[in-house]
Design an enzyme around this catalytic site. Structure first.
Site, PDB file in Angstrom:
ATOM      1  N   HIS A 215      -2.907  13.354   5.264  1.00 15.92           N
ATOM      2  CA  HIS A 215      -1.559  13.895   5.360  1.00 15.92           C
ATOM      3  C   HIS A 215      -1.589  15.339   5.873  1.00 15.92           C
ATOM      4  O   HIS A 215      -0.682  15.772   6.593  1.00 15.92           O
ATOM      5  CB  HIS A 215      -0.896  13.798   3.995  1.00 15.92           C
ATOM      6  CG  HIS A 215       0.577  13.813   4.088  1.00 15.92           C
ATOM      7  ND1 HIS A 215       1.370  14.577   3.293  1.00 15.92           N
ATOM      8  CD2 HIS A 215       1.413  13.194   4.937  1.00 15.92           C
ATOM      9  CE1 HIS A 215       2.630  14.421   3.632  1.00 15.92           C
ATOM     10  NE2 HIS A 215       2.688  13.575   4.624  1.00 15.92           N
ATOM     11  N   ARG A 322       9.720  12.203   5.106  1.00 15.81           N
ATOM     12  CA  ARG A 322       8.810  12.185   3.940  1.00 15.81           C
ATOM     13  C   ARG A 322       9.391  13.170   2.921  1.00 15.81           C
ATOM     14  O   ARG A 322       9.342  14.385   3.131  1.00 15.81           O
ATOM     15  CB  ARG A 322       7.405  12.602   4.366  1.00 15.81           C
ATOM     16  CG  ARG A 322       6.695  11.568   5.256  1.00 15.81           C
ATOM     17  CD  ARG A 322       5.310  12.049   5.636  1.00 15.81           C
ATOM     18  NE  ARG A 322       4.476  10.996   6.174  1.00 15.81           N
ATOM     19  CZ  ARG A 322       4.195  10.845   7.483  1.00 15.81           C
ATOM     20  NH1 ARG A 322       4.703  11.681   8.365  1.00 15.81           N
ATOM     21  NH2 ARG A 322       3.405   9.881   7.880  1.00 15.81           N
ATOM     22  N   ARG A 358      12.727   8.412   2.864  1.00 15.14           N
ATOM     23  CA  ARG A 358      11.791   7.659   2.023  1.00 15.14           C
ATOM     24  C   ARG A 358      11.754   8.299   0.640  1.00 15.14           C
ATOM     25  O   ARG A 358      11.699   9.519   0.521  1.00 15.14           O
ATOM     26  CB  ARG A 358      10.392   7.689   2.647  1.00 15.14           C
ATOM     27  CG  ARG A 358       9.416   6.790   1.918  1.00 15.14           C
ATOM     28  CD  ARG A 358       8.106   6.685   2.662  1.00 15.14           C
ATOM     29  NE  ARG A 358       7.346   7.921   2.566  1.00 15.14           N
ATOM     30  CZ  ARG A 358       6.183   8.122   3.198  1.00 15.14           C
ATOM     31  NH1 ARG A 358       5.668   7.180   3.961  1.00 15.14           N
ATOM     32  NH2 ARG A 358       5.533   9.258   3.058  1.00 15.14           N
ATOM     33  N   GLU A 458       2.877  -1.260   4.194  1.00 11.71           N
ATOM     34  CA  GLU A 458       1.665  -0.444   4.323  1.00 11.71           C
ATOM     35  C   GLU A 458       0.567  -0.894   3.373  1.00 11.71           C
ATOM     36  O   GLU A 458      -0.501  -0.295   3.311  1.00 11.71           O
ATOM     37  CB  GLU A 458       1.988   1.040   4.131  1.00 11.71           C
ATOM     38  CG  GLU A 458       2.731   1.371   2.856  1.00 11.71           C
ATOM     39  CD  GLU A 458       3.121   2.850   2.762  1.00 11.71           C
ATOM     40  OE1 GLU A 458       2.588   3.673   3.533  1.00 11.71           O
ATOM     41  OE2 GLU A 458       3.951   3.172   1.905  1.00 11.71           O
ATOM     42  N   ASN A 481      -0.824   3.921   8.892  1.00 12.26           N
ATOM     43  CA  ASN A 481      -1.867   4.801   8.330  1.00 12.26           C
ATOM     44  C   ASN A 481      -2.444   4.184   7.065  1.00 12.26           C
ATOM     45  O   ASN A 481      -3.656   4.020   6.921  1.00 12.26           O
ATOM     46  CB  ASN A 481      -1.298   6.181   7.977  1.00 12.26           C
ATOM     47  CG  ASN A 481      -0.569   6.820   9.128  1.00 12.26           C
ATOM     48  OD1 ASN A 481      -0.824   6.483  10.276  1.00 12.26           O
ATOM     49  ND2 ASN A 481       0.346   7.723   8.844  1.00 12.26           N
ATOM     50  N   ASP A 482      -1.552   3.848   6.141  1.00 11.67           N
ATOM     51  CA  ASP A 482      -2.045   3.248   4.900  1.00 11.67           C
ATOM     52  C   ASP A 482      -2.441   1.793   5.101  1.00 11.67           C
ATOM     53  O   ASP A 482      -3.370   1.304   4.449  1.00 11.67           O
ATOM     54  CB  ASP A 482      -0.984   3.363   3.789  1.00 11.67           C
ATOM     55  CG  ASP A 482      -1.031   4.732   3.144  1.00 11.67           C
ATOM     56  OD1 ASP A 482      -2.139   5.235   2.905  1.00 11.67           O
ATOM     57  OD2 ASP A 482       0.036   5.319   2.908  1.00 11.67           O
ATOM     58  N   ARG A 492      -8.517   7.419   4.073  1.00  7.76           N
ATOM     59  CA  ARG A 492      -8.067   8.131   5.276  1.00  7.76           C
ATOM     60  C   ARG A 492      -8.314   9.628   5.199  1.00  7.76           C
ATOM     61  O   ARG A 492      -8.190  10.336   6.189  1.00  7.76           O
ATOM     62  CB  ARG A 492      -6.585   7.831   5.559  1.00  7.76           C
ATOM     63  CG  ARG A 492      -5.653   8.255   4.464  1.00  7.76           C
ATOM     64  CD  ARG A 492      -4.271   7.647   4.644  1.00  7.76           C
ATOM     65  NE  ARG A 492      -3.340   8.560   5.279  1.00  7.76           N
ATOM     66  CZ  ARG A 492      -2.020   8.456   5.217  1.00  7.76           C
ATOM     67  NH1 ARG A 492      -1.471   7.444   4.558  1.00  7.76           N
ATOM     68  NH2 ARG A 492      -1.241   9.300   5.802  1.00  7.76           N
ATOM     69  N   CYS A 529       6.023   3.406  11.878  1.00  6.62           N
ATOM     70  CA  CYS A 529       6.173   4.851  11.666  1.00  6.62           C
ATOM     71  C   CYS A 529       4.849   5.530  11.349  1.00  6.62           C
ATOM     72  O   CYS A 529       4.823   6.711  11.050  1.00  6.62           O
ATOM     73  CB  CYS A 529       7.194   5.126  10.563  1.00  6.62           C
ATOM     74  SG  CYS A 529       6.649   4.557   8.951  1.00  6.62           S
TER      75      CYS A 529
HETATM   76  C1  PEP Z   1       1.805   5.333   6.750  1.00  2.00           C
HETATM   77  O1  PEP Z   1       1.151   5.090   5.743  1.00  2.00           O
HETATM   78  O2  PEP Z   1       1.541   4.850   7.879  1.00  2.00           O
HETATM   79  C2  PEP Z   1       2.968   6.235   6.687  1.00  2.00           C
HETATM   80  C3  PEP Z   1       3.784   6.386   7.703  1.00  2.00           C
HETATM   81  O3  PEP Z   1       3.149   6.942   5.563  1.00  2.00           O
HETATM   82  P1  PEP Z   1       2.255   8.198   5.122  1.00  2.00           P
HETATM   83  O4  PEP Z   1       1.417   8.642   6.295  1.00  2.00           O
HETATM   84  O5  PEP Z   1       3.222   9.224   4.667  1.00  2.00           O
HETATM   85  O6  PEP Z   1       1.426   7.637   4.008  1.00  2.00           O
HETATM   86 MG    MG Z   2       1.849   5.601   3.759  1.00  5.86          MG
END
Ligand code: PEP
Ligand code: MG
Length: 599
Positions: A215, A322, A358, A458, A481-482, A492, A529
């Site tokens: 993040h 976020r 979110r 996710e 991402n998750d 990550r 996203c």
């Molecule tokens: C993700 O997990 O892809 C996402 C958009 O949320 P974050 O990066 O805030 O976990």
């Molecule tokens: Mg996420």
């Protein structure tokens, strides 16, 4: 893996002879751009230490706190040891040697015994005991005429600083009193730290720990800080004040650069800015493929101050807000009214564009909620995100209520993070119904119709249950991402496994495809996203898989739009078919790159 490559200055030319040698370190490129500035090495000992006496009955508890802090510090050092091993060479060997000395200091050394004795005999709190013991040792070592002991003073300070930070829960704060164009060099930077960096002062940052999907890295890209992460040993290699360059595009960090290197990077930086400016001309052009299909491009935002940049980027709306920013850098929880005011300002600033908000996604590498309610043995898999909201309904109710009230001032959508089951979604619907009834009873204005309720896809289990989830929610947002992290079991945030993090793994792609098709069958909107959405490398593939909405950091909208405008959708669909027949990630990566360069 980090490497150190000293480049000797030319032998001739007296002004160069005594100049420090240019050194080049390699880390992971976070983006977005190049910083030329002055190193500011984070002082890890800058911690304010409370001191108080404790009763006999509290001695055992204080010793346990100290034992926890010691284990914490030892874990941190172990992570650094792993990195040092990967570095190889003399620099890696030196660093390993030093870190082993730290570990020994943390295992029953004079320092540890001294602190224990002070807690038991002087009956003071653990942090005061650490502070006093470090001061005593530094005093004793400095008065001895022994070069070896004198050289250990820095090590005692470092280990003591780690213990104090852990005990006082003080995050790194490498950004107070910074000179202009400072480049922060630090072991680790949290998203909360990144959120308060001042872009007028800070030119960029380099960390020893942390992955490019973390993040913190996402925030660096979003806020425009050139950054490199995972550069082992740098904190000890650089002095504050040293001139340096951070190349966030290639992952290079150059300390004491030669004048010709600086000139070269000035030119590269100017070229980078020229290209960015040229791309902004796309702002007013529609995001349509060559065969006329419109793709909705939205922005992700981390901080409310970004809304102006969002409007300039040509985004149609906010696809992911976020909301963690409301919970950062504070010791208490924001109340419903405070959240409402922040959200209302943001919704109004978007001038009628849809804002997808979110609910709190704390835990993992994100914000730890004040009061420590996101802690747990494995925060990435623990009581976080929507699970926490359902466990502590008042937290979720306050958020839902604030979002509903803000929705009167412009269109909003509610997005739930880390949903794994239909039951969770139904439980949120029930709480939402309760909040609506309560606000109605109080005659508080509500948006009509009520905002759509969507879920983040996710978690692999959610992607595989997409049909069931689609039947009960209003939209999907795929968090790649998750989804990648949990599908491949790759943290990550951990630079040691960053090279294994691969969103083109067929398992990840199949989950994206499965969820997209489920949404299409249920006729609900679906967007991506995660960071994949913001890279033109993946645009053709995502469109080919059926995605028609993307949400990304606003700076990525122009390059992604340019890619969309160059695509013929039927070709992208055919390309995705070929990709989905493959099982080897390497082959998929090659196909994707070939398709992109063939256009
Ligand atoms: C993700 O997990 O892809 C996402 C958009 O949320 P974050 O990066 O805030 O976990
Ligand atoms: Mg996420």
């Amino acid at each position: 893996m980090a490497t150190v490559k000293p480049k000797a200055p030319p032998e001739k030319g007296s002004s160069r002879k005594d100049a420090p040698r240019e050194r080049v370190f390699q880390g992971q490129a976070v983006g977005p751009g190049i910083a030329i500035g002055t190193a500011r090495v984070h002082d890890s000992t800058a911690v304010s230490v409370p001191e108080y006496r404790i009763p006999v009955s509290a001695v055992a508890r204080e010793r346990a706190r100290f034992a926890d802090a010691t284990a914490d510090a030892s874990d941190q050092v172990a992570r650094l040891q792993l990195k040092a091993k990967g570095m190889g060479g003399a620099a890696g060997e030196d660093l390993s040697y030093l870190l082993e000395a730290y570990q020994q200091m943390l295992r029953g050394s004079r320092l540890i015994r001294g602190v224990e004795r002070r807690i038991i005999e002087d009956r003071i709190n653990a942090e005061a005991a650490v502070h006093k013991e470090i001061a005593r040792m530094i005093d004793a070592f400095s008065s001895m005429d022994d070069a070896y002991l004198a050289s250990r003073i820095d090590d005692i300070r470092d280990v003591g600083g780690r213990l104090l930070r852990s005990l006082t829960k003080t995050p790194y704060r490498p950004f107070a009193m910074l000179p202009r164009n400072a480049i922060i060099i630090t072991e680790e930077l949290t998203p909360a730290d990144t959120a308060v960096l001042d872009p007028r002062i800070v030119a960029g940052f380099v960390t020893m720990l942390g992955g490019v999907q973390s993040h913190t890295a996402i925030m660096a890209r979003s806020l425009g800080f050139p950054a490199v992460m995972g550069v082992a040993g740098l904190v000890r290699e650089v002095q504050s004040g040293a001139p340096m360059i951070v190349d966030g595009l290639s992952g290079k960090v150059i300390v004491d650069p030669l004048p010709e290197t600086v000139d070269d990077y000035r030119r590269q930086r100017a070229r980078f800015h020229r290209e960015r400016r040229a791309l902004t001309r796309l702002k007013t052009l529609p995001a349509i493929t060559r065969n006329g299909v419109h793709i909705e491009l939205n922005a992700n935002i981390e901080l409310p101050g970004e809304s102006e940049v969002v409007l300039q980027s040509g985004a149609e709306g906010i696809g992911l807000l976020r909301s963690e920013f409301m919970f950062m850098n504070r010791d208490d929880l924001p109340g419903e009214d405070e959240q409402f005011e922040l959200l209302r300002t943001l919704v109004e600033s978007m001038e009628g564009r849809v804002v997808t908000i979110r609910t709190l996604d704390c835990g993992g590498d994100k914000v730890g909620v004040p009061l420590g309610i996101c802690a747990g043995p494995n925060p990435a898999l623990g009581l976080r995100a929507i699970r926490l909201g359902l466990n502590q309904p008042s937290l979720l109710e306050d958020q839902l209520s604030a979002i509903l009230r803000a929705g009167v001032f412009g269109p909003v959508r509610i997005l739930l993070p880390m949903v794994a089951t239909v039951d969770e979604l139904m439980a949120v619907r029930e709480i939402l119904g309760r909040v609506v009834r309560r606000l109605t009873r109080r005659r508080v204005a509500l948006p009509d119709p009520l905002p759509p309720l969507g879920v983040m896809i996710e978690i692999p289990g959610a992607a595989l249950s997409a049909d069931a989830l689609a039947a009960h929610c209003d939209f999907f947002s795929i968090g790649t991402n998750d989804l990648t992290q949990y599908t491949l079991a790759i943290d990550r945030t951990d630079e040691a496994v960053a090279h294994l993090y691969d969103s083109l793994h067929p398992a990840v792609l199949r989950l994206i495809q499965f969820a997209t098709e489920a949404a299409t069958r249920a006729r609900i909107p679906v967007s991506v996203c995660g960071e994949m959405a913001g890279s033109p490398r993946y645009t053709a593939l995502l469109l080919g898989l059926g995605i028609r909405e993307l949400s990304m950091s606003s700076s990525n909208i122009p390059p992604v739009k340019r890619r969309i405008r160059s695509l013929h959708l039927p070709e992208a669909i055919q390309h995705a078919r070929v990709v989905m027949d493959q099982s080897a990630p390497g082959v998929i990566a090659r196909l994707v790159d070939e398709f992109n360069s063939a256009e």
